[in-house]
Design an enzyme around this catalytic site. Structure first.
Site: not given
Length: 577
Positions: A67, A129-130, A179, A492
Site C-alpha cells: 500500500e 478483524f482488521q 463495507k 547520508m
C-alpha cells in the site's frame, strides 16, 4: 439469484440510476475524470474491486505490491500531471500502510484522494478483524477526511474530496467507506463540488500589498527571489519568467521548486538549502530584499532562523495564510494564487537591472566549481562519484527527462547535477524525506507522462525499502529507467557520522544482495558497472532500451555531498568541505 455486480444498475423513471455504493465509488471517480488509480485489494474494500472489474476499459487499476507503494505511485502521477492522484486500500493494515504516503503528500502539497475500506458500521469500535480508526489516525495529515456509513453519501463525499484535494494549496484527502455502505443500493446522482461554505481555498488579493511589494522591489539594490513549488502547483511558470525578465532579480529554487524555470535561465542562481549551491546560500544574508514565491521557508532552506536573511526585508507570495509569518516574518505578505499575484506584481514594478548583483553570484559559482564541482564531475580518483553518473545520465537524456529520486545523498546530488528544460520534471520527497519513495513514485510518474523519459536515482538503502515494486513494474510493463547508486552504506547518515560523530559508523554499513539477480528475477533488463570506462556505454544502453532498465553503478564508498549547511547553523556558515 442476481449477484451484486449483475444487479447494480437499473434506470429509474426520475433519471437517477439504482446502484450499489461500490459502483457509486467507481462511477464517481470516472465523473471526476480519473483514468488511473493505484491500490491493493482486501476484504473490506472487495465490493469496490468487484465493481472495478466491470470498468477495466474506462479505469486502469495498477496493482502495487504494498500500500505504501500505491500511495507513492499516486504521488508520482499527481506531481507530473498536476491532476489528483487516486489510491485505494483496504481496512486495518492496508490503511495504516498508506499512512506514510499520506503524510508525505501532506508535507509536499500533493493532491491525492485515498479511498479506504472499513469494517461494517455495526462493528465499528468493537476491535473487529482488521479494524483501525483510520480517520482518527490520518486527521493530522490530511486536508480533510470523512467516514461514509451510508451508500447515498458516497457521491458527495468523493466530489467534496476531489475539490478539497485540488483546490488552493493541494493536499491529500481520505474517504473511509464501511463495507455495508459499499453493498447497499441507492439512487445515484453525481454533482461536482465547486464551493464549500467557510472553505476559501484562494484568498482575495489585496492590491495595496501588491503596491507595497512593488515599492520594495523597485528600491532594492540586492533582491533575491526564492522560487518554490507553489509556482509549479499554480501553473505559474510563465508568470514567473515574465516577472524575472522585467525585474532582473536573481532567482534561486528550493528542492521542490526545481524545474519551475529552465536550469540554464540566465537569472537562475541555483538551489537553496542544506546541500544547495554556494551562491544563493551565502548571498541570502547579503540580500536587502527576499522575494519568496510559493515557498514556505522550510528549516532545510533557512538554517538558523535567528541568523537568516539578517539584512533583508521580506515579500512573501503565498496561497496558504498559515505559512505567513510562521517561520520568517513577512514585511509585505501577498496572499493569493501566484498565477494571479505574480502578473499583478510584474505589471506594477519598474524595469530592473541587477547585473552587478548577478555577477556576485557568478563569482560564487566559480568558487564552487573550483572547490567542489570540477572534482565531482571529472574525478581524479579511481572510484566513480554520484555526481559524474548523474551528470552523464542527464546529458544522455538531453537534459529533458523527468528526474525521480529516493532520499539520501543521491537525492541531493541529483538535485545539484541533473538539469531541466521543462516544468514538472522533478519528483522527490521533500518535507517528509521518505526513503522508499523513489521506485513507486517513478512508476506513477511514467504512467502519468508516458511520452517522457523517467529516470530514477536511488540508493541501495532506499531501494530495498520498496524493492517489491519491481513486481509492479514487471506486471504493468512500466518502462522506467532506474539508476542504482550503490555505495554499500546508508550514505547520508554515514556522512553525518563522519562529520559530527567522529566517524563512528553505527549501523550504516550495508551488506547488500545481488541486485542483478533480483532484477532478472523480475525479467527487468540490467547492467552493473564497476569501472569508469564502462559507464558511458551502459548509460547509452539504458537510454536506448524500450522497457524497464536497472543500471547499478558501484560508486565510491565514502563520498560526501558538499556544499553543506550544518544542521542548526546559519546559511552563512555553509561548508565547502
Amino acid at each position: 439469484m442476481e449477484t451484486q455486480t449483475q444487479a447494480k444498475s437499473q434506470e429509474k423513471p426520475t433519471g437517477t440510476i439504482r446502484m450499489t455504493g461500490a459502483e457509486a465509488v467507481v462511477r464517481s471517480l470516472l465523473n471526476e475524470g480519473t483514468e488511473i488509480l493505484f491500490g491493493y485489494p482486501g476484504g473490506a474494500i472487495m465490493p469496490v474491486y468487484d465493481a472495478l472489474y466491470s470498468f477495466q476499459k474506462e479505469l486502469h487499476h495498477v496493482l502495487a505490491r504494498h500500500e505504501q507503494g500505491a500511495l507513492h505511485a499516486a504521488q508520482g502521477y499527481a506531481r507530473v500531471t498536476g491532476r489528483v492522484g487516486v489510491a485505494i486500500v483496504t481496512s486495518g493494515p492496508g490503511a495504516t500502510n498508506a499512512v506514510t504516503g499520506i503524510a508525505d503528500a501532506m508535507m509536499d502539497s500533493t493532491p491525492l484522494v485515498v479511498i479506504s475500506g472499513q469494517v461494517g458500521s455495526a462493528l465499528l469500535g468493537s476491535d473487529a478483524f482488521q479494524e483501525t480508526d483510520v480517520v482518527g489516525v490520518t486527521q493530522p495529515i490530511t486536508k480533510w477526511n470523512f467516514q461514509v456509513k451510508k451508500a447515498e453519501d458516497i457521491p458527495y463525499a468523493i466530489a467534496r474530496a476531489f475539490y478539497i484535494a485540488r483546490s488552493g494549496r493541494p493536499g491529500p484527502v481520505l474517504i473511509d467507506i464501511t463495507k455495508d455502505a459499499q453493498f447497499a443500493s441507492f439512487d445515484y446522482q453525481y454533482e461536482p463540488v465547486r464551493y464549500i461554505r467557510s472553505y476559501r481555498p484562494t484568498p482575495k488579493v489585496d492590491h495595496e500589498q501588491i503596491k507595497a511589494a512593488a515599492r520594495l522591489i523597485n528600491f532594492a539594490r540586492k533582491p533575491l527571489a526564492l522560487v518554490g513549488q507553489g509556482v509549479i502547483l499554480g501553473n505559474a511558470e510563465q508568470e514567473l519568467l515574465d516577472f524575472l525578465k522585467k525585474s532582473g532579480v536573481p532567482a534561486a529554487w528550493t528542492l521542490l521548486g526545481l524545474s519551475a524555470m529552465p536550469s540554464d535561465h540566465p537569472q537562475n542562481v541555483g538551489m537553496l538549502g542544506m546541500h544547495g549551491n554556494y551562491g544563493p546560500n551565502i548571498k541570502t544574508n547579503e540580500a536587502d530584499l527576499i522575494i519568496a514565491i510559493g515557498m514556505r521557508f522550510d528549516d532545510r532552506v533557512t538554517g538558523d532562523l535567528k541568523n537568516y536573511a539578517t539584512n533583508a526585508k521580506v515579500v512573501h507570495l503565498e496561497i496558504d495564510e498559515a505559512e505567513i509569518n510562521k517561520n520568517v516574518h513577512a514585511d509585505v505578505p501577498v496572499l493569493g494564487d501566484v498565477k494571479q499575484t505574480l502578473p499583478l506584481l510584474t505589471e506594477t514594478i519598474s524595469q530592473g537591472d541587477h547585473s552587478a548583483w548577478m555577477d556576485e553570484f557568478r563569482a560564487c559559482d566559480r568558487i564552487e566549481y573550483d572547490r567542489i564541482i570540477r572534482e565531482e564531475l571529472a574525478p581524479s580518483k579511481k572510484g566513480m562519484t554520484m555526481g559524474e553518473v548523474i551528470h552523464k545520465a542527464s546529458k544522455a537524456f538531453n537534459d529533458d527527462a523527468i528526474m525521480v529520486t529516493d532520499v539520501g545523498q543521491h537525492q541531493m546530488m541529483a538535485s545539484r547535477y541533473f538539469r531541466f528544460k521543462q516544468t514538472r520534471s522533478v519528483v522527490t520527497s521533500g518535507g517528509l524525506g521518505t526513503m522508499g519513495f523513489g521506485l513507486p513514485a517513478a512508476m506513477g510518474a511514467k504512467l502519468g507522462a508516458p511520452q517522457r523519459q523517467v529516470c530514477l536515482f536511488v540508493g541501495d538503502g532506499g531501494f530495498q525499502m520498496t524493492i517489491q515494486e519491481l513486481g509492479t513494474i514487471f506486471q504493468s510493463k512500466i518502462p522506467v529507467k532506474i539508476v542504482l547508486l550503490n555505495n554499500n552504506f546508508l550514505g547520508m547518515v554515514r556522512q553525518w557520522q563522519e562529520l559530527f560523530f567522529d566517524s563512528r559508523y553505527a549501523s550504516t554499513e550495508l551488506i547488500n544482495p545481488d541486485f542483478q539477480t533480483i532484477a532478472k528475477g523480475y525479467h527487468i533488463e540490467t547492467v552493473k558497472v564497476t569501472e569508469r570506462e564502462d559507464l558511458d556505454q551502459a548509460i547509452a544502453k539504458m537510454v536506448a532500451h524500450e522497457g524497464a532498465f536497472l543500471l547499478e553503478v558501484v560508486v565510491e564508498k565514502e563520498g560526501n555531498v558538499f556544499p553543506m549547511v550544518p544542521a542548526g547553523a546559519s546559511v552563512s556558515d555553509i561548508r565547502l568541505e
